[in-house]
Design an enzyme around this catalytic site. Structure first.
Site, short mmCIF file in Angstrom:
data_model
loop_
_atom_site.label_atom_id
_atom_site.label_comp_id
_atom_site.label_asym_id
_atom_site.label_seq_id
_atom_site.Cartn_x
_atom_site.Cartn_y
_atom_site.Cartn_z
CG HIS A 1 3.71 -1.73 1.86
ND1 HIS A 1 3.94 -2.54 2.95
CD2 HIS A 1 4.79 -1.88 1.06
CE1 HIS A 1 5.11 -3.14 2.80
NE2 HIS A 1 5.65 -2.76 1.67
CD GLU A 2 5.06 -0.42 -2.55
OE1 GLU A 2 6.21 0.08 -2.48
OE2 GLU A 2 4.86 -1.65 -2.40
CG HIS B 1 8.82 0.91 0.81
ND1 HIS B 1 9.83 0.37 1.57
CD2 HIS B 1 7.96 -0.11 0.58
CE1 HIS B 1 9.59 -0.92 1.78
NE2 HIS B 1 8.46 -1.24 1.20
CD GLU C 1 8.46 -4.52 3.83
OE1 GLU C 1 9.02 -3.88 2.92
OE2 GLU C 1 7.35 -5.06 3.70
ZN ZN Z 1 7.68 -3.18 1.19
#
Ligand code: ZN
Length: 506
Positions: free
Chosen positions: A268-269, A272, A298
């Site tokens: 997830h990170e 980003h 996101e």
């Molecule tokens: Zn996030």
């Protein structure tokens, strides 16, 4: 370009570079605080970060910036809208107008209140003590309404806060979109909950943390997260932070007996961070060197976490490698059983642990509650009870206490209310729309993922989204990259296909 215009543009960039440097220095202090700083440093760090924020705000709202923007308007408007100078003028003008609308004293009151409120929440949540935060939350609501009063042209107080995070979106647009999504997700969740539950016990064996970390790092290197321009550390709450385009860091956390936690927060990170690493270096030092909205940000984290990292193709390639890393835990577990386990759908209490089907129901509950509180139809005093009622209604579950109820998320206790949740769900919707467009334009992408090759997908995202930074709004990016406005269709199609294969037709 005349010499006069050239020197005004240079002067504007010079001033913006200073603001960017101050904010970048503040980001280093924040990163350090969240990773390695001893707790004794808290007071001095808080003051220094506040000083940098204040200096950056003063520099940015200096009337000289406004004069330059006025002088450069004819030049900016004579350029094609997608040129760097036109976008720089447009975005700086917008941010300058917003920043000068709210008096500095009011902003300082918000900042001081947010940090006090956050501090009270960190004790109130473990103690299950809503009464302790209640007066602070009441003040948060008053400040959130007060902030919105500086924008008399908006239709709903939350629009002032949504514009900060997801510029271009409004309550009037989001409400019907979320209502339609909620209906579809509720129907899917109802069907799935009547089907055979998936067994995910194998994910709660002991997975040595160093091996988890090594595996996650291998995957995000393959994704294209650039460790020469970033690094990964541990922190209690995973985050990514851009100190500069060439220094974008991520943090993660691991739990020995919860395989999902470490790997998927890492993926997830990294999503980003790859967005920020992919911004065109020509935009560095300006307000354009930033992701364009919470929703688009996101969309990238969720795309790499879920649409890639929880896909069948991904695990066709990686599962044998994961088994080799954890032979005792997974040597006798079939790939299909593992795939189903990491995609298990279950009605649950905690947003951040929720699966792809139920996740947005958690978000929609919070968004709706914030709207009701700002409108005054739900009081802060009633919020804990209404929270439980909404959870029972939407998800059929009820938290035993407020700790996992109204105190669950930090957002309402560390900032204003009304703009902090919609981005999560907008991101899921946009992520599916971007991914569908990438695959439509390059149909080999799913097969490439199944061979562990992520370069073509990464390159498509870089070319269509990352490199633009904040040059375009979320709507403009969607239009350019996918050929149309925000649509629910690709997301619902993605969920029905994926979870229909696991649970039977939805
Ligand atoms: Zn996030």
């Amino acid at each position: 370009m005349s010499n006069k215009i050239r020197s005004e543009m240079d002067e504007l960039r010079r001033r913006l570079q200073i603001v960017n440097d101050l904010n970048g220095a503040g980001a280093v202090l924040y990163w350090d605080q969240a990773t390695y700083m001893p707790s004794g440093g808290t007071a001095a760090r808080g003051r220094r970060m506040a000083t940098l924020t204040r200096l950056a705000h003063e520099r940015f709202t200096d009337p000289g910036v406004g004069k330059l923007l006025d002088a450069l308007q004819p030049y900016a408007e004579s350029l094609p809208a997608d040129s760097d100078d036109a976008a720089l003028w447009r975005v700086t003008r917008r941010q300058y107008d917003r920043a000068t609308r709210v008096p500095a004293d009011f902003m300082a009151e918000i900042t001081a209140h947010a940090s006090e409120s956050y501090d009270v929440w960190t004790h109130a949540r473990p103690a299950n003590d809503f009464a302790a935060v209640r007066p602070f939350l009441e003040k948060t609501v008053a400040l959130s309404r007060g902030y919105a009063d500086f924008f008399p042209e908006i239709d709903h107080p939350a629009d002032a806060h949504i514009a900060e995070a997801d510029y271009g979106m409004t309550v009037a647009q989001i409400r019907p979109l979320f209502a339609e999504l909620q209906d579809a997700l509720t129907a899917m969740t109802d069907v799935i909950s009547r089907r055979e539950p998936v067994d995910d016990a194998m994910l709660r064996q002991a997975y040595p943390i160093d091996a988890q970390q090594a595996f996650g790092e291998k995957v995000i290197r393959a994704y294209g997260y650039d460790f020469k321009r970033g690094r990964q550390d541990l922190s209690p709450h995973p985050f990514s932070i851009a100190l500069a385009i060439d220094d974008v860091r991520i943090t993660t956390r691991f739990k020995e007996r919860d395989f999902n936690e470490g790997l998927f927060s890492t993926l997830h990170e990294s999503g980003h961070a790859m967005y920020e690493q992919g911004i065109d270096p020509a935009l560095a030092g300006t307000p354009l060197a930033d992701g364009t909205s919470a929703g688009v940000h996101e969309s990238q984290s969720r795309l790499w976490e879920n649409m890639v990292g929880r896909s069948r193709g991904f695990w066709r390639y990686y599962y044998p490698r994961l088994q080799a890393a954890f032979p005792d835990q997974l040597g006798r577990v079939e790939e299909e059983a593992f795939y189903r386990a990491i995609n298990k759908v279950m009605r649950s209490l905690i947003r951040t642990d929720a699966d792809e089907v139920t996740y947005n129901l958690h978000v929609i509950i919070r968004f709706g509650l914030a709207m009701d509180v700002l409108e005054g139809t739900v009081s802060v005093a009633d919020l804990p009870a209404v929270w439980h009622a909404r959870y029972e209604e939407a998800l059929g579950v009820r938290a035993p206490d407020d700790r996992d109820g109204v105190l669950q998320d930090v957002h309402w206790y560390g900032g204003l209310m009304g703009g902090s949740f919609q981005g999560y769900t907008l991101g899921n919707i946009m992520g599916a729309q971007f991914f569908a467009a990438a695959v439509a334009q390059q149909p080999a992408i799913p097969e490439e993922i199944a061979r562990g090759e992520f370069g073509p997908l990464h390159e498509w995202l870089r070319a269509n989204i990352y490199r633009h930074g904040s040059k375009f709004t979320a709507d403009e990016l969607l239009e350019r990259a996918t050929g149309g406005p925000l649509q629910l269709g690709p997301y619902l199609e993605y969920l029905r296909k994926k979870f229909g294969e696991i649970y039977g037709e939805l």
